[in-house]
Scaffold this motif. Structure first.
Motif, PDB file in Angstrom:
ATOM      1  N   SER A 173      -7.591   0.751  -6.762  1.00 60.49           N
ATOM      2  CA  SER A 173      -7.403   1.154  -5.408  1.00 60.49           C
ATOM      3  C   SER A 173      -6.200   0.668  -4.972  1.00 60.49           C
ATOM      4  O   SER A 173      -6.127  -0.604  -4.864  1.00 60.49           O
ATOM      5  N   ASP A 174      -5.346   1.375  -4.075  1.00 61.83           N
ATOM      6  CA  ASP A 174      -4.337   0.878  -3.590  1.00 61.83           C
ATOM      7  C   ASP A 174      -4.673  -0.112  -2.298  1.00 61.83           C
ATOM      8  O   ASP A 174      -3.995  -0.701  -1.894  1.00 61.83           O
ATOM      9  N   LEU A 175      -6.042   0.414  -1.912  1.00 65.27           N
ATOM     10  CA  LEU A 175      -6.283  -0.670  -0.628  1.00 65.27           C
ATOM     11  C   LEU A 175      -6.399  -2.081  -1.060  1.00 65.27           C
ATOM     12  O   LEU A 175      -5.918  -2.944   0.079  1.00 65.27           O
ATOM     13  N   TRP A 176      -6.572  -2.548  -2.240  1.00 70.86           N
ATOM     14  CA  TRP A 176      -6.688  -3.999  -2.396  1.00 70.86           C
ATOM     15  C   TRP A 176      -5.271  -4.324  -2.495  1.00 70.86           C
ATOM     16  O   TRP A 176      -4.766  -5.507  -2.436  1.00 70.86           O
ATOM     17  N   LYS A 177      -4.175  -3.684  -2.599  1.00 75.31           N
ATOM     18  CA  LYS A 177      -2.756  -4.030  -2.690  1.00 75.31           C
ATOM     19  C   LYS A 177      -1.966  -4.219  -1.375  1.00 75.31           C
ATOM     20  O   LYS A 177      -1.068  -4.757  -1.352  1.00 75.31           O
ATOM     21  N   LEU A 178      -2.906  -3.717  -0.256  1.00 69.15           N
ATOM     22  CA  LEU A 178      -1.950  -3.588   1.016  1.00 69.15           C
ATOM     23  C   LEU A 178      -2.411  -4.955   1.629  1.00 69.15           C
ATOM     24  O   LEU A 178      -3.400  -5.423   1.888  1.00 69.15           O
ATOM     25  N   ASP A 179      -1.196  -5.653   2.262  1.00 65.53           N
ATOM     26  CA  ASP A 179      -1.335  -6.640   2.936  1.00 65.53           C
ATOM     27  C   ASP A 179      -1.595  -6.486   4.290  1.00 65.53           C
ATOM     28  O   ASP A 179      -1.952  -7.538   5.268  1.00 65.53           O
ATOM     29  N   ASN A 180      -1.647  -5.296   4.862  1.00 66.73           N
ATOM     30  CA  ASN A 180      -1.800  -4.957   6.302  1.00 66.73           C
ATOM     31  C   ASN A 180      -3.438  -4.339   6.509  1.00 66.73           C
ATOM     32  O   ASN A 180      -3.515  -3.436   7.515  1.00 66.73           O
ATOM     33  N   VAL A 181      -4.223  -4.442   5.271  1.00 56.73           N
ATOM     34  CA  VAL A 181      -5.577  -3.893   5.490  1.00 56.73           C
ATOM     35  C   VAL A 181      -6.456  -4.946   5.059  1.00 56.73           C
ATOM     36  O   VAL A 181      -6.342  -5.763   4.265  1.00 56.73           O
TER      37      VAL A 181
END
Length: 79
Positions: free
Chosen positions: A33-41
């Motif tokens: 999931s791209d959620l894991w890659k986001l530094d603003n989440v």
């Protein structure tokens, strides 16, 4: 309630500065999931309700609802 795909797009484009997510479409999100890659989440494992203030609010609301019922003025009636 969010559209996770659109949220990820907005987060990547910095349309939204940041997000804290206590629930996701799939829990936990898959490793890819791209959620894991986001530094603003900021992701939490569905435990956001466990803060002391939240639990106290729940207790207060429950007490208020019981008192209203006892006084013949029930609130939040679903029929």
């Amino acid at each position: 309630i969010i559209n996770e795909v659109e949220l990820i797009k907005c987060m990547n484009e910095r349309v939204i500065a940041g997000a804290g997510l206590d629930t996701q479409e799939v829990e936990p999100p898959p490793a890819e999931s791209d959620l894991w890659k986001l530094d603003n989440v900021f992701l939490t494992p569905h435990i956001g309700w466990r803060r002391l203030e939240t639990r106290q609010r729940l207790v207060d609301m429950t007490a208020d609802n019981i008192e209203a019922y006892v006084n013949g003025e029930p609130t939040h009636v679903v029929n």
